[in-house]
Write an enzyme that holds these catalytic residues in place. Structure first.
Site, PDB file in Angstrom:
ATOM      1  N   TYR A 162       0.847  -1.189   0.000  1.00  9.28           N
ATOM      2  CA  TYR A 162       0.000   0.000   0.000  1.00  9.28           C
ATOM      3  C   TYR A 162       0.892   1.253   0.000  1.00  9.28           C
ATOM      4  O   TYR A 162       1.703   1.431   0.921  1.00  9.28           O
ATOM      5  CB  TYR A 162      -0.893  -0.070   1.230  1.00  9.28           C
ATOM      6  CG  TYR A 162      -1.504   1.213   1.732  1.00  9.28           C
ATOM      7  CD1 TYR A 162      -1.339   1.590   3.061  1.00  9.28           C
ATOM      8  CD2 TYR A 162      -2.303   2.020   0.918  1.00  9.28           C
ATOM      9  CE1 TYR A 162      -1.921   2.741   3.557  1.00  9.28           C
ATOM     10  CE2 TYR A 162      -2.883   3.180   1.416  1.00  9.28           C
ATOM     11  CZ  TYR A 162      -2.688   3.538   2.734  1.00  9.28           C
ATOM     12  OH  TYR A 162      -3.269   4.677   3.235  1.00  9.28           O
ATOM     13  N   ASP A 247      -1.519  -5.509   9.622  1.00 15.45           N
ATOM     14  CA  ASP A 247      -2.587  -4.579   9.285  1.00 15.45           C
ATOM     15  C   ASP A 247      -3.719  -5.392   8.670  1.00 15.45           C
ATOM     16  O   ASP A 247      -3.617  -5.847   7.530  1.00 15.45           O
ATOM     17  CB  ASP A 247      -2.061  -3.521   8.302  1.00 15.45           C
ATOM     18  CG  ASP A 247      -3.125  -2.496   7.930  1.00 15.45           C
ATOM     19  OD1 ASP A 247      -2.799  -1.529   7.230  1.00 15.45           O
ATOM     20  OD2 ASP A 247      -4.302  -2.672   8.331  1.00 15.45           O
ATOM     21  N   LYS A 285     -12.600   0.511   5.620  1.00 16.46           N
ATOM     22  CA  LYS A 285     -12.825  -0.400   4.490  1.00 16.46           C
ATOM     23  C   LYS A 285     -14.051  -1.272   4.691  1.00 16.46           C
ATOM     24  O   LYS A 285     -14.957  -1.293   3.861  1.00 16.46           O
ATOM     25  CB  LYS A 285     -11.589  -1.292   4.292  1.00 16.46           C
ATOM     26  CG  LYS A 285     -10.289  -0.517   4.250  1.00 16.46           C
ATOM     27  CD  LYS A 285     -10.204   0.399   3.042  1.00 16.46           C
ATOM     28  CE  LYS A 285      -8.937   1.239   3.091  1.00 16.46           C
ATOM     29  NZ  LYS A 285      -8.900   2.255   2.035  1.00 16.46           N
TER      30      LYS A 285
END
Lengths: 451, 464
Positions: A162, A247, A285
């Site tokens: 990311y 994560d 998300k």
């Protein structure tokens, strides 16, 4: 004081002679990464089916717009009457304004613990007392870096990763990221050999590795870490005496048939040293609420929790938002329905989009989760290099008017891969996207040879 | 296994606070349920006017329900809004509100405003932008104890205090400024700026135009920045009226130097005057575009919830509400402060003359058995345990002279304040000229518990 005419000083001297920090100078520079350039371009000229059909279609932001109708319905049914009326309702405004604990109210921690457990299939129980709430996952990552590493230390991070990690980890902490390259030959799976190689290489250069930063489910690939891989990573971490940050922000955005296994679940089952594992989560998300700024640091290490709690004074969750979420997350019936519907719609969009790309002879990496797919467009680039990849990216953005994230922005070692987020689309938009891709690469022979 | 920052104790200098809070939390005052408990007077929070905010919230259920004026849900846009530039409508209202507090003598550009999750975050971000690790910031004392964390902890920047004394009402003298600068030089520290809090915490005083302009001249002279933390600007309840650093900089003499505006930065928040610390709304205002640009990107680490931005933009847009709020809030603050001051006076205790803030800077030097910080700490403990008031000793604000205490008055109702005043009166009468420490066994036990707990205290205090 006379102005120097040296070009290298022009930027820092452009505002009188007042010096600012070197950190600020480098951060203030315009974003050069295509990740950010694309985002800006798409937001300046956003596609709208009716009002701006020639605008840029945003496929570069992993946002989930598929289930807003459900949340809106919940809001209209629950927000309206609670504020004005009953003082015992969770949405009342008594005590909303005063200082709250910086690391989040116990009510919200309880609600979050329950929600996290639910979306991970009930396989783990999360303890609210081991939770620290932050204003989004972004400060959660940064806070953990401040707690686990000193300036000049480094974290190993599997690629592709990311693009935001470059900011979260490096901006202000002075901590480095060392890429551990994963390849398409094994669907970008992480290997301990690669971890070991990167660890030794870095150590030779005199940099101390303090931990591994994982995203599981992975972003941008969308694959999962198997149970065996989790064990292997924990063994590796123990051997090298380093931390593991997992994560897991996409844990609730599963569309595949594989089972998601949280790092927390593995810790529960085996005799691993829990003190080195820290989990990051957030509501941006799975619950589509990036604007509300809700993130979680979950750790088993009392010292890390103590330090992180103190650091949350810089990034706390806003009180009205905490109230709202306690109410929403505690509504078991709503959450149940939301999770089920979200998964269904996610599966549907994913299937349609990937099939559509397949029709253009663009194959995607195998994935089970996330709001995106990892597409192989290497056959469409003029030269098998980062340059070729960026040329294609530019063509897609400026000719095709679609914003996708090129693999180089994610530090992918193989050129030609692109992350395409499909959850900002409606079904009707998919043919439009495919047509634009087709048009943008019209002259590339491979498309015409679709098998 | 932890980073040096996480294991360091540089945030633990205020251990007296931990102890005070712990004792308070174990035995908090409640008018009905615990009338002999400890009264919290160490928290600079404004609870006097929340009823006005509450009434607005109740009258606007649509806004709380995330609907716009036409009753349409704006939820989707809010849920996705994470632009670090902040919501334009919100910033427009904020700059108007900020100008209003300053009597509209200054105008602010919303493009120069950067949002942060509270002034705590704003201050830290500004230091990240203006100074590198190892650099120094000059800070007048007495000052807010939280600065030791906010400005130093993660930034790696040092604080060099500017010593102010009661001899001139704790005002910042040019002499003290120069002395601090030289002290920093001797320590081989590069000074990058001066940070002032105006109105002052803990003094409750505002600075004059001359004082501000002297500071600006000093900053220009040394080629450093000037940060003005104006979080208490909306709590000015008496004359002289508030003069912002920005207003002082507009003076024509100073304006000739085009650098001036690029070195002045304001920090503000809605925690003190609007009494909304839980909302986490802070901001940096700067004319320096590089600072604005860097700070904007750093704000990703502390964005304000879009729900909160939306809610407050509506509230602040209601000009009748803000005017009414400002007027009534100031009146209530003034009345409550006068109650504290006159009550203390009856007990022979004086306060520094103040016109702002949520607290008074109280002179208890005459109650010390010796002119030392040990005596101040003893007095503080006595007041905490025997009298049952959690007030803040001057040492925790790095005051260079012992005997001063910060006493907050805006976080309790009138009757509670009266109880507090009565307790002080009794205490003073009891002590009269007897300076023997007569701590009961209960207090002694509490103290040894504290000493044990000191090494593992991780209790967070939330005050300013």
């Amino acid at each position: 004081m006379t102005r120097t005419s040296s070009r290298s000083n022009l930027f820092s001297r452009s505002i009188g002679q007042v010096r600012i920090s070197s950190r600020a100078i480098s951060i203030a520079k315009p974003n050069e990464s295509p990740y950010y350039i694309g985002l800006d371009k798409a937001s300046e000229d956003p596609y709208d089916r009716l009002s701006n059909p020639d605008g840029v279609i945003q496929l570069g932001l992993s946002e989930n717009r598929l289930c807003f109708d459900l949340i809106e319905k919940w809001m209209s049914e629950n927000l309206g009457h609670s504020i004005t009326g009953r003082d015992n309702g969770e949405l009342n405004i008594n005590g909303i304004a005063t200082y709250q604990p910086f690391d989040g109210t116990m009510e919200l921690k309880l609600a979050m613990a329950g929600f996290m457990s639910h979306i991970m299939g009930g396989a783990v129980t999360f303890e609210p007392s081991q939770m620290v709430l932050t204003a989004g996952a972004t400060p959660a990552i940064e806070t953990l870096c401040f707690c686990l590493a000193d300036q000049g230390n480094a974290f190993l991070v599997p690629t592709p990763y990311y693009p935001g990690f470059d900011r979260d980890v490096k901006f202000r902490t002075g901590v480095e990221l060392i890429p551990v390259h994963c390849r398409s030959t094994d669907n970008f799976a992480l290997s301990v050999t690669a971890l070991d190689q990167a660890f030794n290489q870095t150590r030779k250069h005199g940099t101390k590795i303090r931990g591994i930063l994982l995203s599981n489910p992975a972003n941008p690939v969308g694959n999962l870490l198997s149970r065996e891989m989790l064990y292997a990573i924990l063994d590796f971490a123990r051997e090298k005496n380093i931390h593991v940050i997992s994560d897991e922000i996409f844990a609730g955005s599963m569309y595949g048939n594989e089972e998601f296994v949280s790092m927390a679940e593995v810790l529960d089952s085996e005799g691993f040293d829990k003190n080195r594992v820290h989990i990051v989560y957030g509501l941006s998300k799975d619950l589509s609420l990036p604007g509300f700024r809700v993130g979680v640091i979950y750790s088993f290490n009392e010292n890390v929790l103590a330090a992180a709690r103190k650091l949350t004074r810089f990034s706390s969750v806003s009180a009205p938002t905490q109230r709202l979420l306690v109410s929403m997350l505690s509504d078991a019936r709503f959450i149940e329905e939301y999770i089920k519907t979200n998964k269904r719609r996610l599966q549907n969009m994913h299937a349609l989009f990937v099939a559509g790309l397949k029709g253009l002879n663009i194959r995607c990496a195998d994935s089970s989760a996330g709001l995106y797919c990892w597409a192989d467009m290497s056959k469409l680039i003029s030269s098998y290099s980062e340059k070729g990849e960026l040329e294609l990216w530019d063509k897609l953005l400026n000719v095709g008017k679609i914003n996708v994230t090129p693999g180089s922005a994610c530090h992918c070692i193989e050129p030609g891969w692109f992350r395409c987020c499909f959850t900002t689309l409606a079904e009707e938009d998919i043919p439009v996207v495919l047509e634009r891709i087709r048009k943008a690469v019209e002259n590339t022979t491979d498309l015409l040879n679709s098998s | 296994m932890l980073s040096s920052k996480a294991s360091s104790n540089c945030h633990g200098q205020d251990s007296l606070y931990f102890l005070g809070w712990q004792v308070y939390e174990k035995n908090p005052f409640h008018e009905v349920e615990n009338p002999t408990g400890i009264i919290q007077m160490g928290l600079a929070e404004n609870q006097l006017s929340f009823d006005l905010v509450e009434s607005w919230l109740r009258k606007n259920p649509d806004v709380m329900g995330l609907k716009n004026k036409d009753g349409e849900s704006v939820f989707r846009d809010l849920a996705l809004f994470q632009d670090y530039h902040g919501m334009p409508a919100f910033k427009n209202e904020l700059v108007e509100y900020m100008a209003k507090i300053r009597g509209n003598k200054v105008k602010f550009d919303p493009n120069n405003l950067v949002l942060a999750a509270g002034a705590t975050s704003a201050n830290e971000t500004l230091i990240f932008c203006l100074a590198d690790p190892g650099d120094a910031i000059l800070l007048p004392t007495p000052s807010y104890a939280g600065f030791d964390r906010d400005l130093k902890w993660r930034t790696g920047v040092e604080i060099v205090p500017i010593h102010c004394s009661s001899s001139n009402g704790f005002r910042i003298s040019m002499f003290a400024l120069e002395e601090a600068y030289e002290r920093a030089q001797k320590l081989n520290l590069k000074v990058k700026g001066v940070l002032i809090t105006n109105p002052s915490n803990p003094l409750g005083t505002t600075m004059t135009k001359d004082e501000l302009q002297s500071l600006i001249t000093f900053a220009i002279d040394k080629d450093i920045h000037l940060i003005s933390d104006e979080v208490f600007s909306g709590t000015v309840f008496d004359s002289p009226c508030f003069i912002s650093i920005m207003e002082a900089a507009m003076d024509s003499n100073l304006k000739r130097n085009t650098d001036v505006l690029s070195r002045i930065h304001i920090v503000y928040s809605l925690s003190k005057d609007l009494g909304l610390p839980g909302f986490r709304v802070g901001m940096i205002y700067s004319n320096n575009q590089t600072v604005v640009s860097a700070a904007t990107k750093m704000s990703s680490f502390g964005l304000v919830s879009s729900q909160t931005q939306y809610l407050l933009s509506y509230m602040l847009a209601n000009k009748k509400f803000t005017s009414n709020y400002m007027k009534r809030n100031q009146k209530r603050l003034k009345k409550r402060k006068e109650m504290l001051v006159s009550g203390l006076k009856k007990s022979g205790i004086n306060c520094l003359k103040s016109n702002a803030g949520l607290f008074c800077w109280v002179d208890m030097r005459h109650l010390l058995c010796s002119n030392t910080f040990e005596a101040e700490t003893d007095l503080w403990k006595k007041i905490l345990c025997e009298v049952g008031l959690n007030i803040s000793p001057g040492s925790s604000f790095h005051c260079s002279q012992p005997g001063w205490f910060r006493v907050c008055f805006a976080n309790m109702n009138q009757s509670t304040l009266q109880v507090a005043l009565r307790r002080i009166k009794d205490f003073v009468e009891r002590s009269s000229f007897n300076y023997q420490q007569n701590m009961g066994s209960l207090s002694r036990k509490l103290i040894s518990n504290w000493v044990r707990k000191l090494s593992s205290a991780d209790r967070e205090e939330q005050e300013r």
